[in-house]
Design an enzyme around this catalytic site. Sequence first.
Site, PDB file in Angstrom:
ATOM      1  N   HIS A  55       0.828  -1.217   0.000  1.00  0.00           N
ATOM      2  CA  HIS A  55       0.000   0.000   0.000  1.00  0.00           C
ATOM      3  C   HIS A  55       0.866   1.273   0.000  1.00  0.00           C
ATOM      4  O   HIS A  55       1.907   1.327   0.649  1.00  0.00           O
ATOM      5  CB  HIS A  55      -0.952  -0.002   1.198  1.00  0.00           C
ATOM      6  CG  HIS A  55      -2.079  -0.985   1.034  1.00  0.00           C
ATOM      7  ND1 HIS A  55      -2.792  -1.489   2.086  1.00  0.00           N
ATOM      8  CD2 HIS A  55      -2.601  -1.560  -0.082  1.00  0.00           C
ATOM      9  CE1 HIS A  55      -3.723  -2.317   1.636  1.00  0.00           C
ATOM     10  NE2 HIS A  55      -3.625  -2.383   0.321  1.00  0.00           N
ATOM     11  N   ASP A  57       0.719   4.173   1.418  1.00  0.00           N
ATOM     12  CA  ASP A  57       1.088   4.849   2.678  1.00  0.00           C
ATOM     13  C   ASP A  57       2.250   4.139   3.383  1.00  0.00           C
ATOM     14  O   ASP A  57       2.762   4.629   4.391  1.00  0.00           O
ATOM     15  CB  ASP A  57      -0.124   5.006   3.624  1.00  0.00           C
ATOM     16  CG  ASP A  57      -0.762   3.700   4.036  1.00  0.00           C
ATOM     17  OD1 ASP A  57      -0.962   2.822   3.180  1.00  0.00           O
ATOM     18  OD2 ASP A  57      -1.062   3.537   5.238  1.00  0.00           O
ATOM     19  N   HIS A  58       2.700   3.011   2.824  1.00  0.00           N
ATOM     20  CA  HIS A  58       3.837   2.266   3.380  1.00  0.00           C
ATOM     21  C   HIS A  58       5.047   2.279   2.450  1.00  0.00           C
ATOM     22  O   HIS A  58       6.153   1.967   2.875  1.00  0.00           O
ATOM     23  CB  HIS A  58       3.420   0.821   3.681  1.00  0.00           C
ATOM     24  CG  HIS A  58       2.282   0.746   4.659  1.00  0.00           C
ATOM     25  ND1 HIS A  58       2.436   0.319   5.960  1.00  0.00           N
ATOM     26  CD2 HIS A  58       0.975   1.104   4.543  1.00  0.00           C
ATOM     27  CE1 HIS A  58       1.283   0.405   6.589  1.00  0.00           C
ATOM     28  NE2 HIS A  58       0.372   0.880   5.749  1.00  0.00           N
ATOM     29  N   HIS A 109      -4.622  -8.746   5.414  1.00  0.00           N
ATOM     30  CA  HIS A 109      -4.862  -7.362   4.973  1.00  0.00           C
ATOM     31  C   HIS A 109      -4.534  -7.271   3.478  1.00  0.00           C
ATOM     32  O   HIS A 109      -5.333  -6.769   2.686  1.00  0.00           O
ATOM     33  CB  HIS A 109      -3.996  -6.430   5.806  1.00  0.00           C
ATOM     34  CG  HIS A 109      -4.044  -4.994   5.413  1.00  0.00           C
ATOM     35  ND1 HIS A 109      -5.164  -4.214   5.556  1.00  0.00           N
ATOM     36  CD2 HIS A 109      -3.096  -4.176   4.877  1.00  0.00           C
ATOM     37  CE1 HIS A 109      -4.908  -2.984   5.127  1.00  0.00           C
ATOM     38  NE2 HIS A 109      -3.660  -2.940   4.704  1.00  0.00           N
ATOM     39  N   ASP A 131       0.076  -3.416   8.706  1.00  0.00           N
ATOM     40  CA  ASP A 131      -1.370  -3.258   8.895  1.00  0.00           C
ATOM     41  C   ASP A 131      -2.061  -4.589   9.196  1.00  0.00           C
ATOM     42  O   ASP A 131      -3.243  -4.769   8.894  1.00  0.00           O
ATOM     43  CB  ASP A 131      -2.013  -2.643   7.646  1.00  0.00           C
ATOM     44  CG  ASP A 131      -1.669  -1.177   7.462  1.00  0.00           C
ATOM     45  OD1 ASP A 131      -1.021  -0.584   8.345  1.00  0.00           O
ATOM     46  OD2 ASP A 131      -2.037  -0.623   6.400  1.00  0.00           O
ATOM     47  N   HIS A 169      -0.292   2.201  12.220  1.00  0.00           N
ATOM     48  CA  HIS A 169      -1.291   3.272  12.352  1.00  0.00           C
ATOM     49  C   HIS A 169      -1.675   3.496  13.810  1.00  0.00           C
ATOM     50  O   HIS A 169      -1.727   2.539  14.594  1.00  0.00           O
ATOM     51  CB  HIS A 169      -2.578   2.940  11.569  1.00  0.00           C
ATOM     52  CG  HIS A 169      -2.408   2.973  10.083  1.00  0.00           C
ATOM     53  ND1 HIS A 169      -2.575   4.116   9.343  1.00  0.00           N
ATOM     54  CD2 HIS A 169      -2.080   1.996   9.217  1.00  0.00           C
ATOM     55  CE1 HIS A 169      -2.363   3.842   8.062  1.00  0.00           C
ATOM     56  NE2 HIS A 169      -2.057   2.553   7.951  1.00  0.00           N
TER      57      HIS A 169
HETATM   58 FE    FE Z   1      -1.611   1.456   6.074  1.00  0.00          FE
HETATM   59 ZN    ZN Z   2      -2.304  -1.208   4.304  1.00  0.00          ZN
END
Ligand code: FE
Ligand code: ZN
Length: 256
Positions: A55, A57-58, A109, A131, A169
């Site tokens: 993802h 955001d990673h 996930h 996550d 997160h």
């Molecule tokens: Fe994330």
């Molecule tokens: Zn994620």
Amino acid sequence: MIELLSLPAFSDNYIWMVHNGHQAVVVDPGDAHVVRRALQQRRLSLVAILVTHHHPDHTGGVQGLRDLLHGPVYAPAQEHTPEPRVALNGGMALELLGQPVRVLDVPGHTAGHIAFLMEPADQDPILFCGDTLFSGGCGRLFEGTPAQMHASLSTLADLPGRTRVCCAHEYTLSNLRFASLVEPGNAALQAYQSRCVGLRERGAPTLPSTIDIERQINPFLRCGVAEVRASALAQGAAGEDPVAVLAALREWKNRA
Ligand code: FE
Ligand code: ZN
């Protein structure tokens, strides 16, 4: 001596950094600027990047850190992440900052999600779980099945109780509000919730958590507990087995 830092990024991400005073490793750098600033402030050299899943955001900061990276980007073999990289599968072992690191397969996930367990000789283990596991909760099932997530969370729940849990997160308070609906009778959960509320009021992170805490308060690790099972059944769980309970909890959380 290994030092562990959480670098806040975006609205609720943490980019985790471990360093020995000279060299640093970062996990899931969604934002390169946050990492650059932390390295500069402490005069650290970046020797590896770890990626748990694909993802943005990673992974969004990976290419923006290449010019100052002295070492590899380690990423899950089963997922597309920025190249070049060293592809990892569960069961593989690395050495980072002179410390042993184990790679764990934790799909659910995403389909190829991995986690990293650093086991320093004279400190509590450090888990970077992306996550998959959050404090009081777990990741959404974007690509995996409830059975996969249950197996992944069971792998993590079996780690030593003192293992520091470094989630990607700050979702703790909202997870704990949900956990309290699932297990209103859990006194450890209530105590942990008031502690975390206090931390957030002071602007402090609730993380790292520990495996020991998560076993006591995280409903997704407690699918075999009577009160959790009863709540899941009341929400329409298809059965009493832990996978059906987890599936019902996850859907309930998505609606809550
Ligand atoms: Fe994330
Ligand atoms: Zn994620």
